[in-house]
Write an enzyme that holds these catalytic residues in place. Structure first.
Site, PDB file in Angstrom:
ATOM      1  N   PHE A 124     -86.346 -45.148 -87.654  1.00 52.49           N
ATOM      2  CA  PHE A 124     -85.270 -45.531 -88.571  1.00 52.49           C
ATOM      3  C   PHE A 124     -84.864 -46.994 -88.391  1.00 52.49           C
ATOM      4  CE2 PHE A 124     -84.667 -41.050 -87.247  1.00 52.49           C
ATOM      5  CZ  PHE A 124     -85.125 -40.446 -88.413  1.00 52.49           C
ATOM      6  N   ARG A 125     -85.826 -47.828 -87.948  1.00 52.61           N
ATOM      7  CA  ARG A 125     -85.613 -49.256 -87.712  1.00 52.61           C
ATOM      8  C   ARG A 125     -84.570 -49.538 -86.625  1.00 52.61           C
ATOM      9  NH1 ARG A 125     -88.618 -52.047 -91.185  1.00 52.61           N
ATOM     10  NH2 ARG A 125     -89.224 -51.042 -93.154  1.00 52.61           N
ATOM     11  N   LEU A 126     -84.362 -48.578 -85.762  1.00 54.62           N
ATOM     12  CA  LEU A 126     -83.482 -48.793 -84.608  1.00 54.62           C
ATOM     13  C   LEU A 126     -84.363 -49.261 -83.446  1.00 54.62           C
ATOM     14  CD1 LEU A 126     -81.184 -45.664 -84.996  1.00 54.62           C
ATOM     15  CD2 LEU A 126     -80.733 -48.030 -85.687  1.00 54.62           C
TER      16      LEU A 126
END
Length: 207
Positions: free
Chosen positions: A185-187
């Site tokens: 989740f682009r974390l």
């Protein structure tokens, strides 16, 4: 204190590391085992006196506590830009590991002994090509280049092929090195090391 992630064991060590050189060595070794080709390929960014950035792929040939080393023709575009503005940035992206490393800093030439040793370690054909190529200059056709290589091959025969003076290496002495690893989740995980005298400070960054 940073908390270790339990979902991705690869990220745990690097987020807490205090040694960017050792961490880079570990990541490079893992990339060499997983990348299908050229794990040492780096995008090298330079800028000349006009201030416009320029970028191209080169191969990282050495690294240690002093910095990251690549080799080039000093009469090429990047060679001229480095002469005008002796600083650069690089990035390595390892798709198989979903990682990247960025570094930037001033540039210094390697020693003549270092350049000679690496030049002689190259394949004969690559040494001839380095002499024949007027890198970044206009070329009428490929035959012109191949004829120059053939002429040099005949000239040197089985004898030694000396390193041309305009071909050498450069070392980026990093003032900062940033490690990035992809997260769901682009974390993502990001850690930046900044030079502080003889040591390094470390900061974890938002993705």
């Amino acid at each position: 204190m940073d908390q270790l992630r339990t979902d991705d064991p690869k990220s745990a060590d690097f987020t807490l590391s205090e040694d960017p050189v050792g961490l880079f060595a570990t990541w490079m070794k893992e990339a060499e085992a997983s990348e299908p080709e050229d794990a040492n390929a780096v995008a090298l960014a330079t800028a000349g006196s006009d201030g416009l950035p320029d970028v191209r792929m080169v191969l990282l040939k050495d690294f240690d506590a002093r910095g990251f080393v690549f080799y080039t023709n000093t009469q090429s575009t990047k060679g001229e830009e480095l002469a005008q503005n002796p600083q650069a940035a690089l990035v390595l992206h390892w798709k198989s590991l979903r990682r990247q490393v960025r570094a930037r800093g001033p540039i210094t030439p390697v020693t003549a002994a270092e350049a000679d040793a690496y030049f002689q370690s190259r394949r004969r054909e690559s040494r001839l090509g380095a002499i024949a190529s007027q890198q970044s200059r206009p070329l009428a056709d490929r035959a012109t280049l191949m004829n120059a290589v053939a002429e040099l091959s005949e000239r040197y025969g089985d004898g030694p092929i000396p390193r041309p003076e305009h071909w050498t290496g450069f070392r980026i002495a990093p003032v900062s090195v940033e490690f990035w690893q992809n997260g769901d989740f682009r974390l993502h995980d990001r850690v930046r090391f900044t030079r502080t005298g003889a040591g390094w400070s470390r900061a974890r960054l938002y993705p």
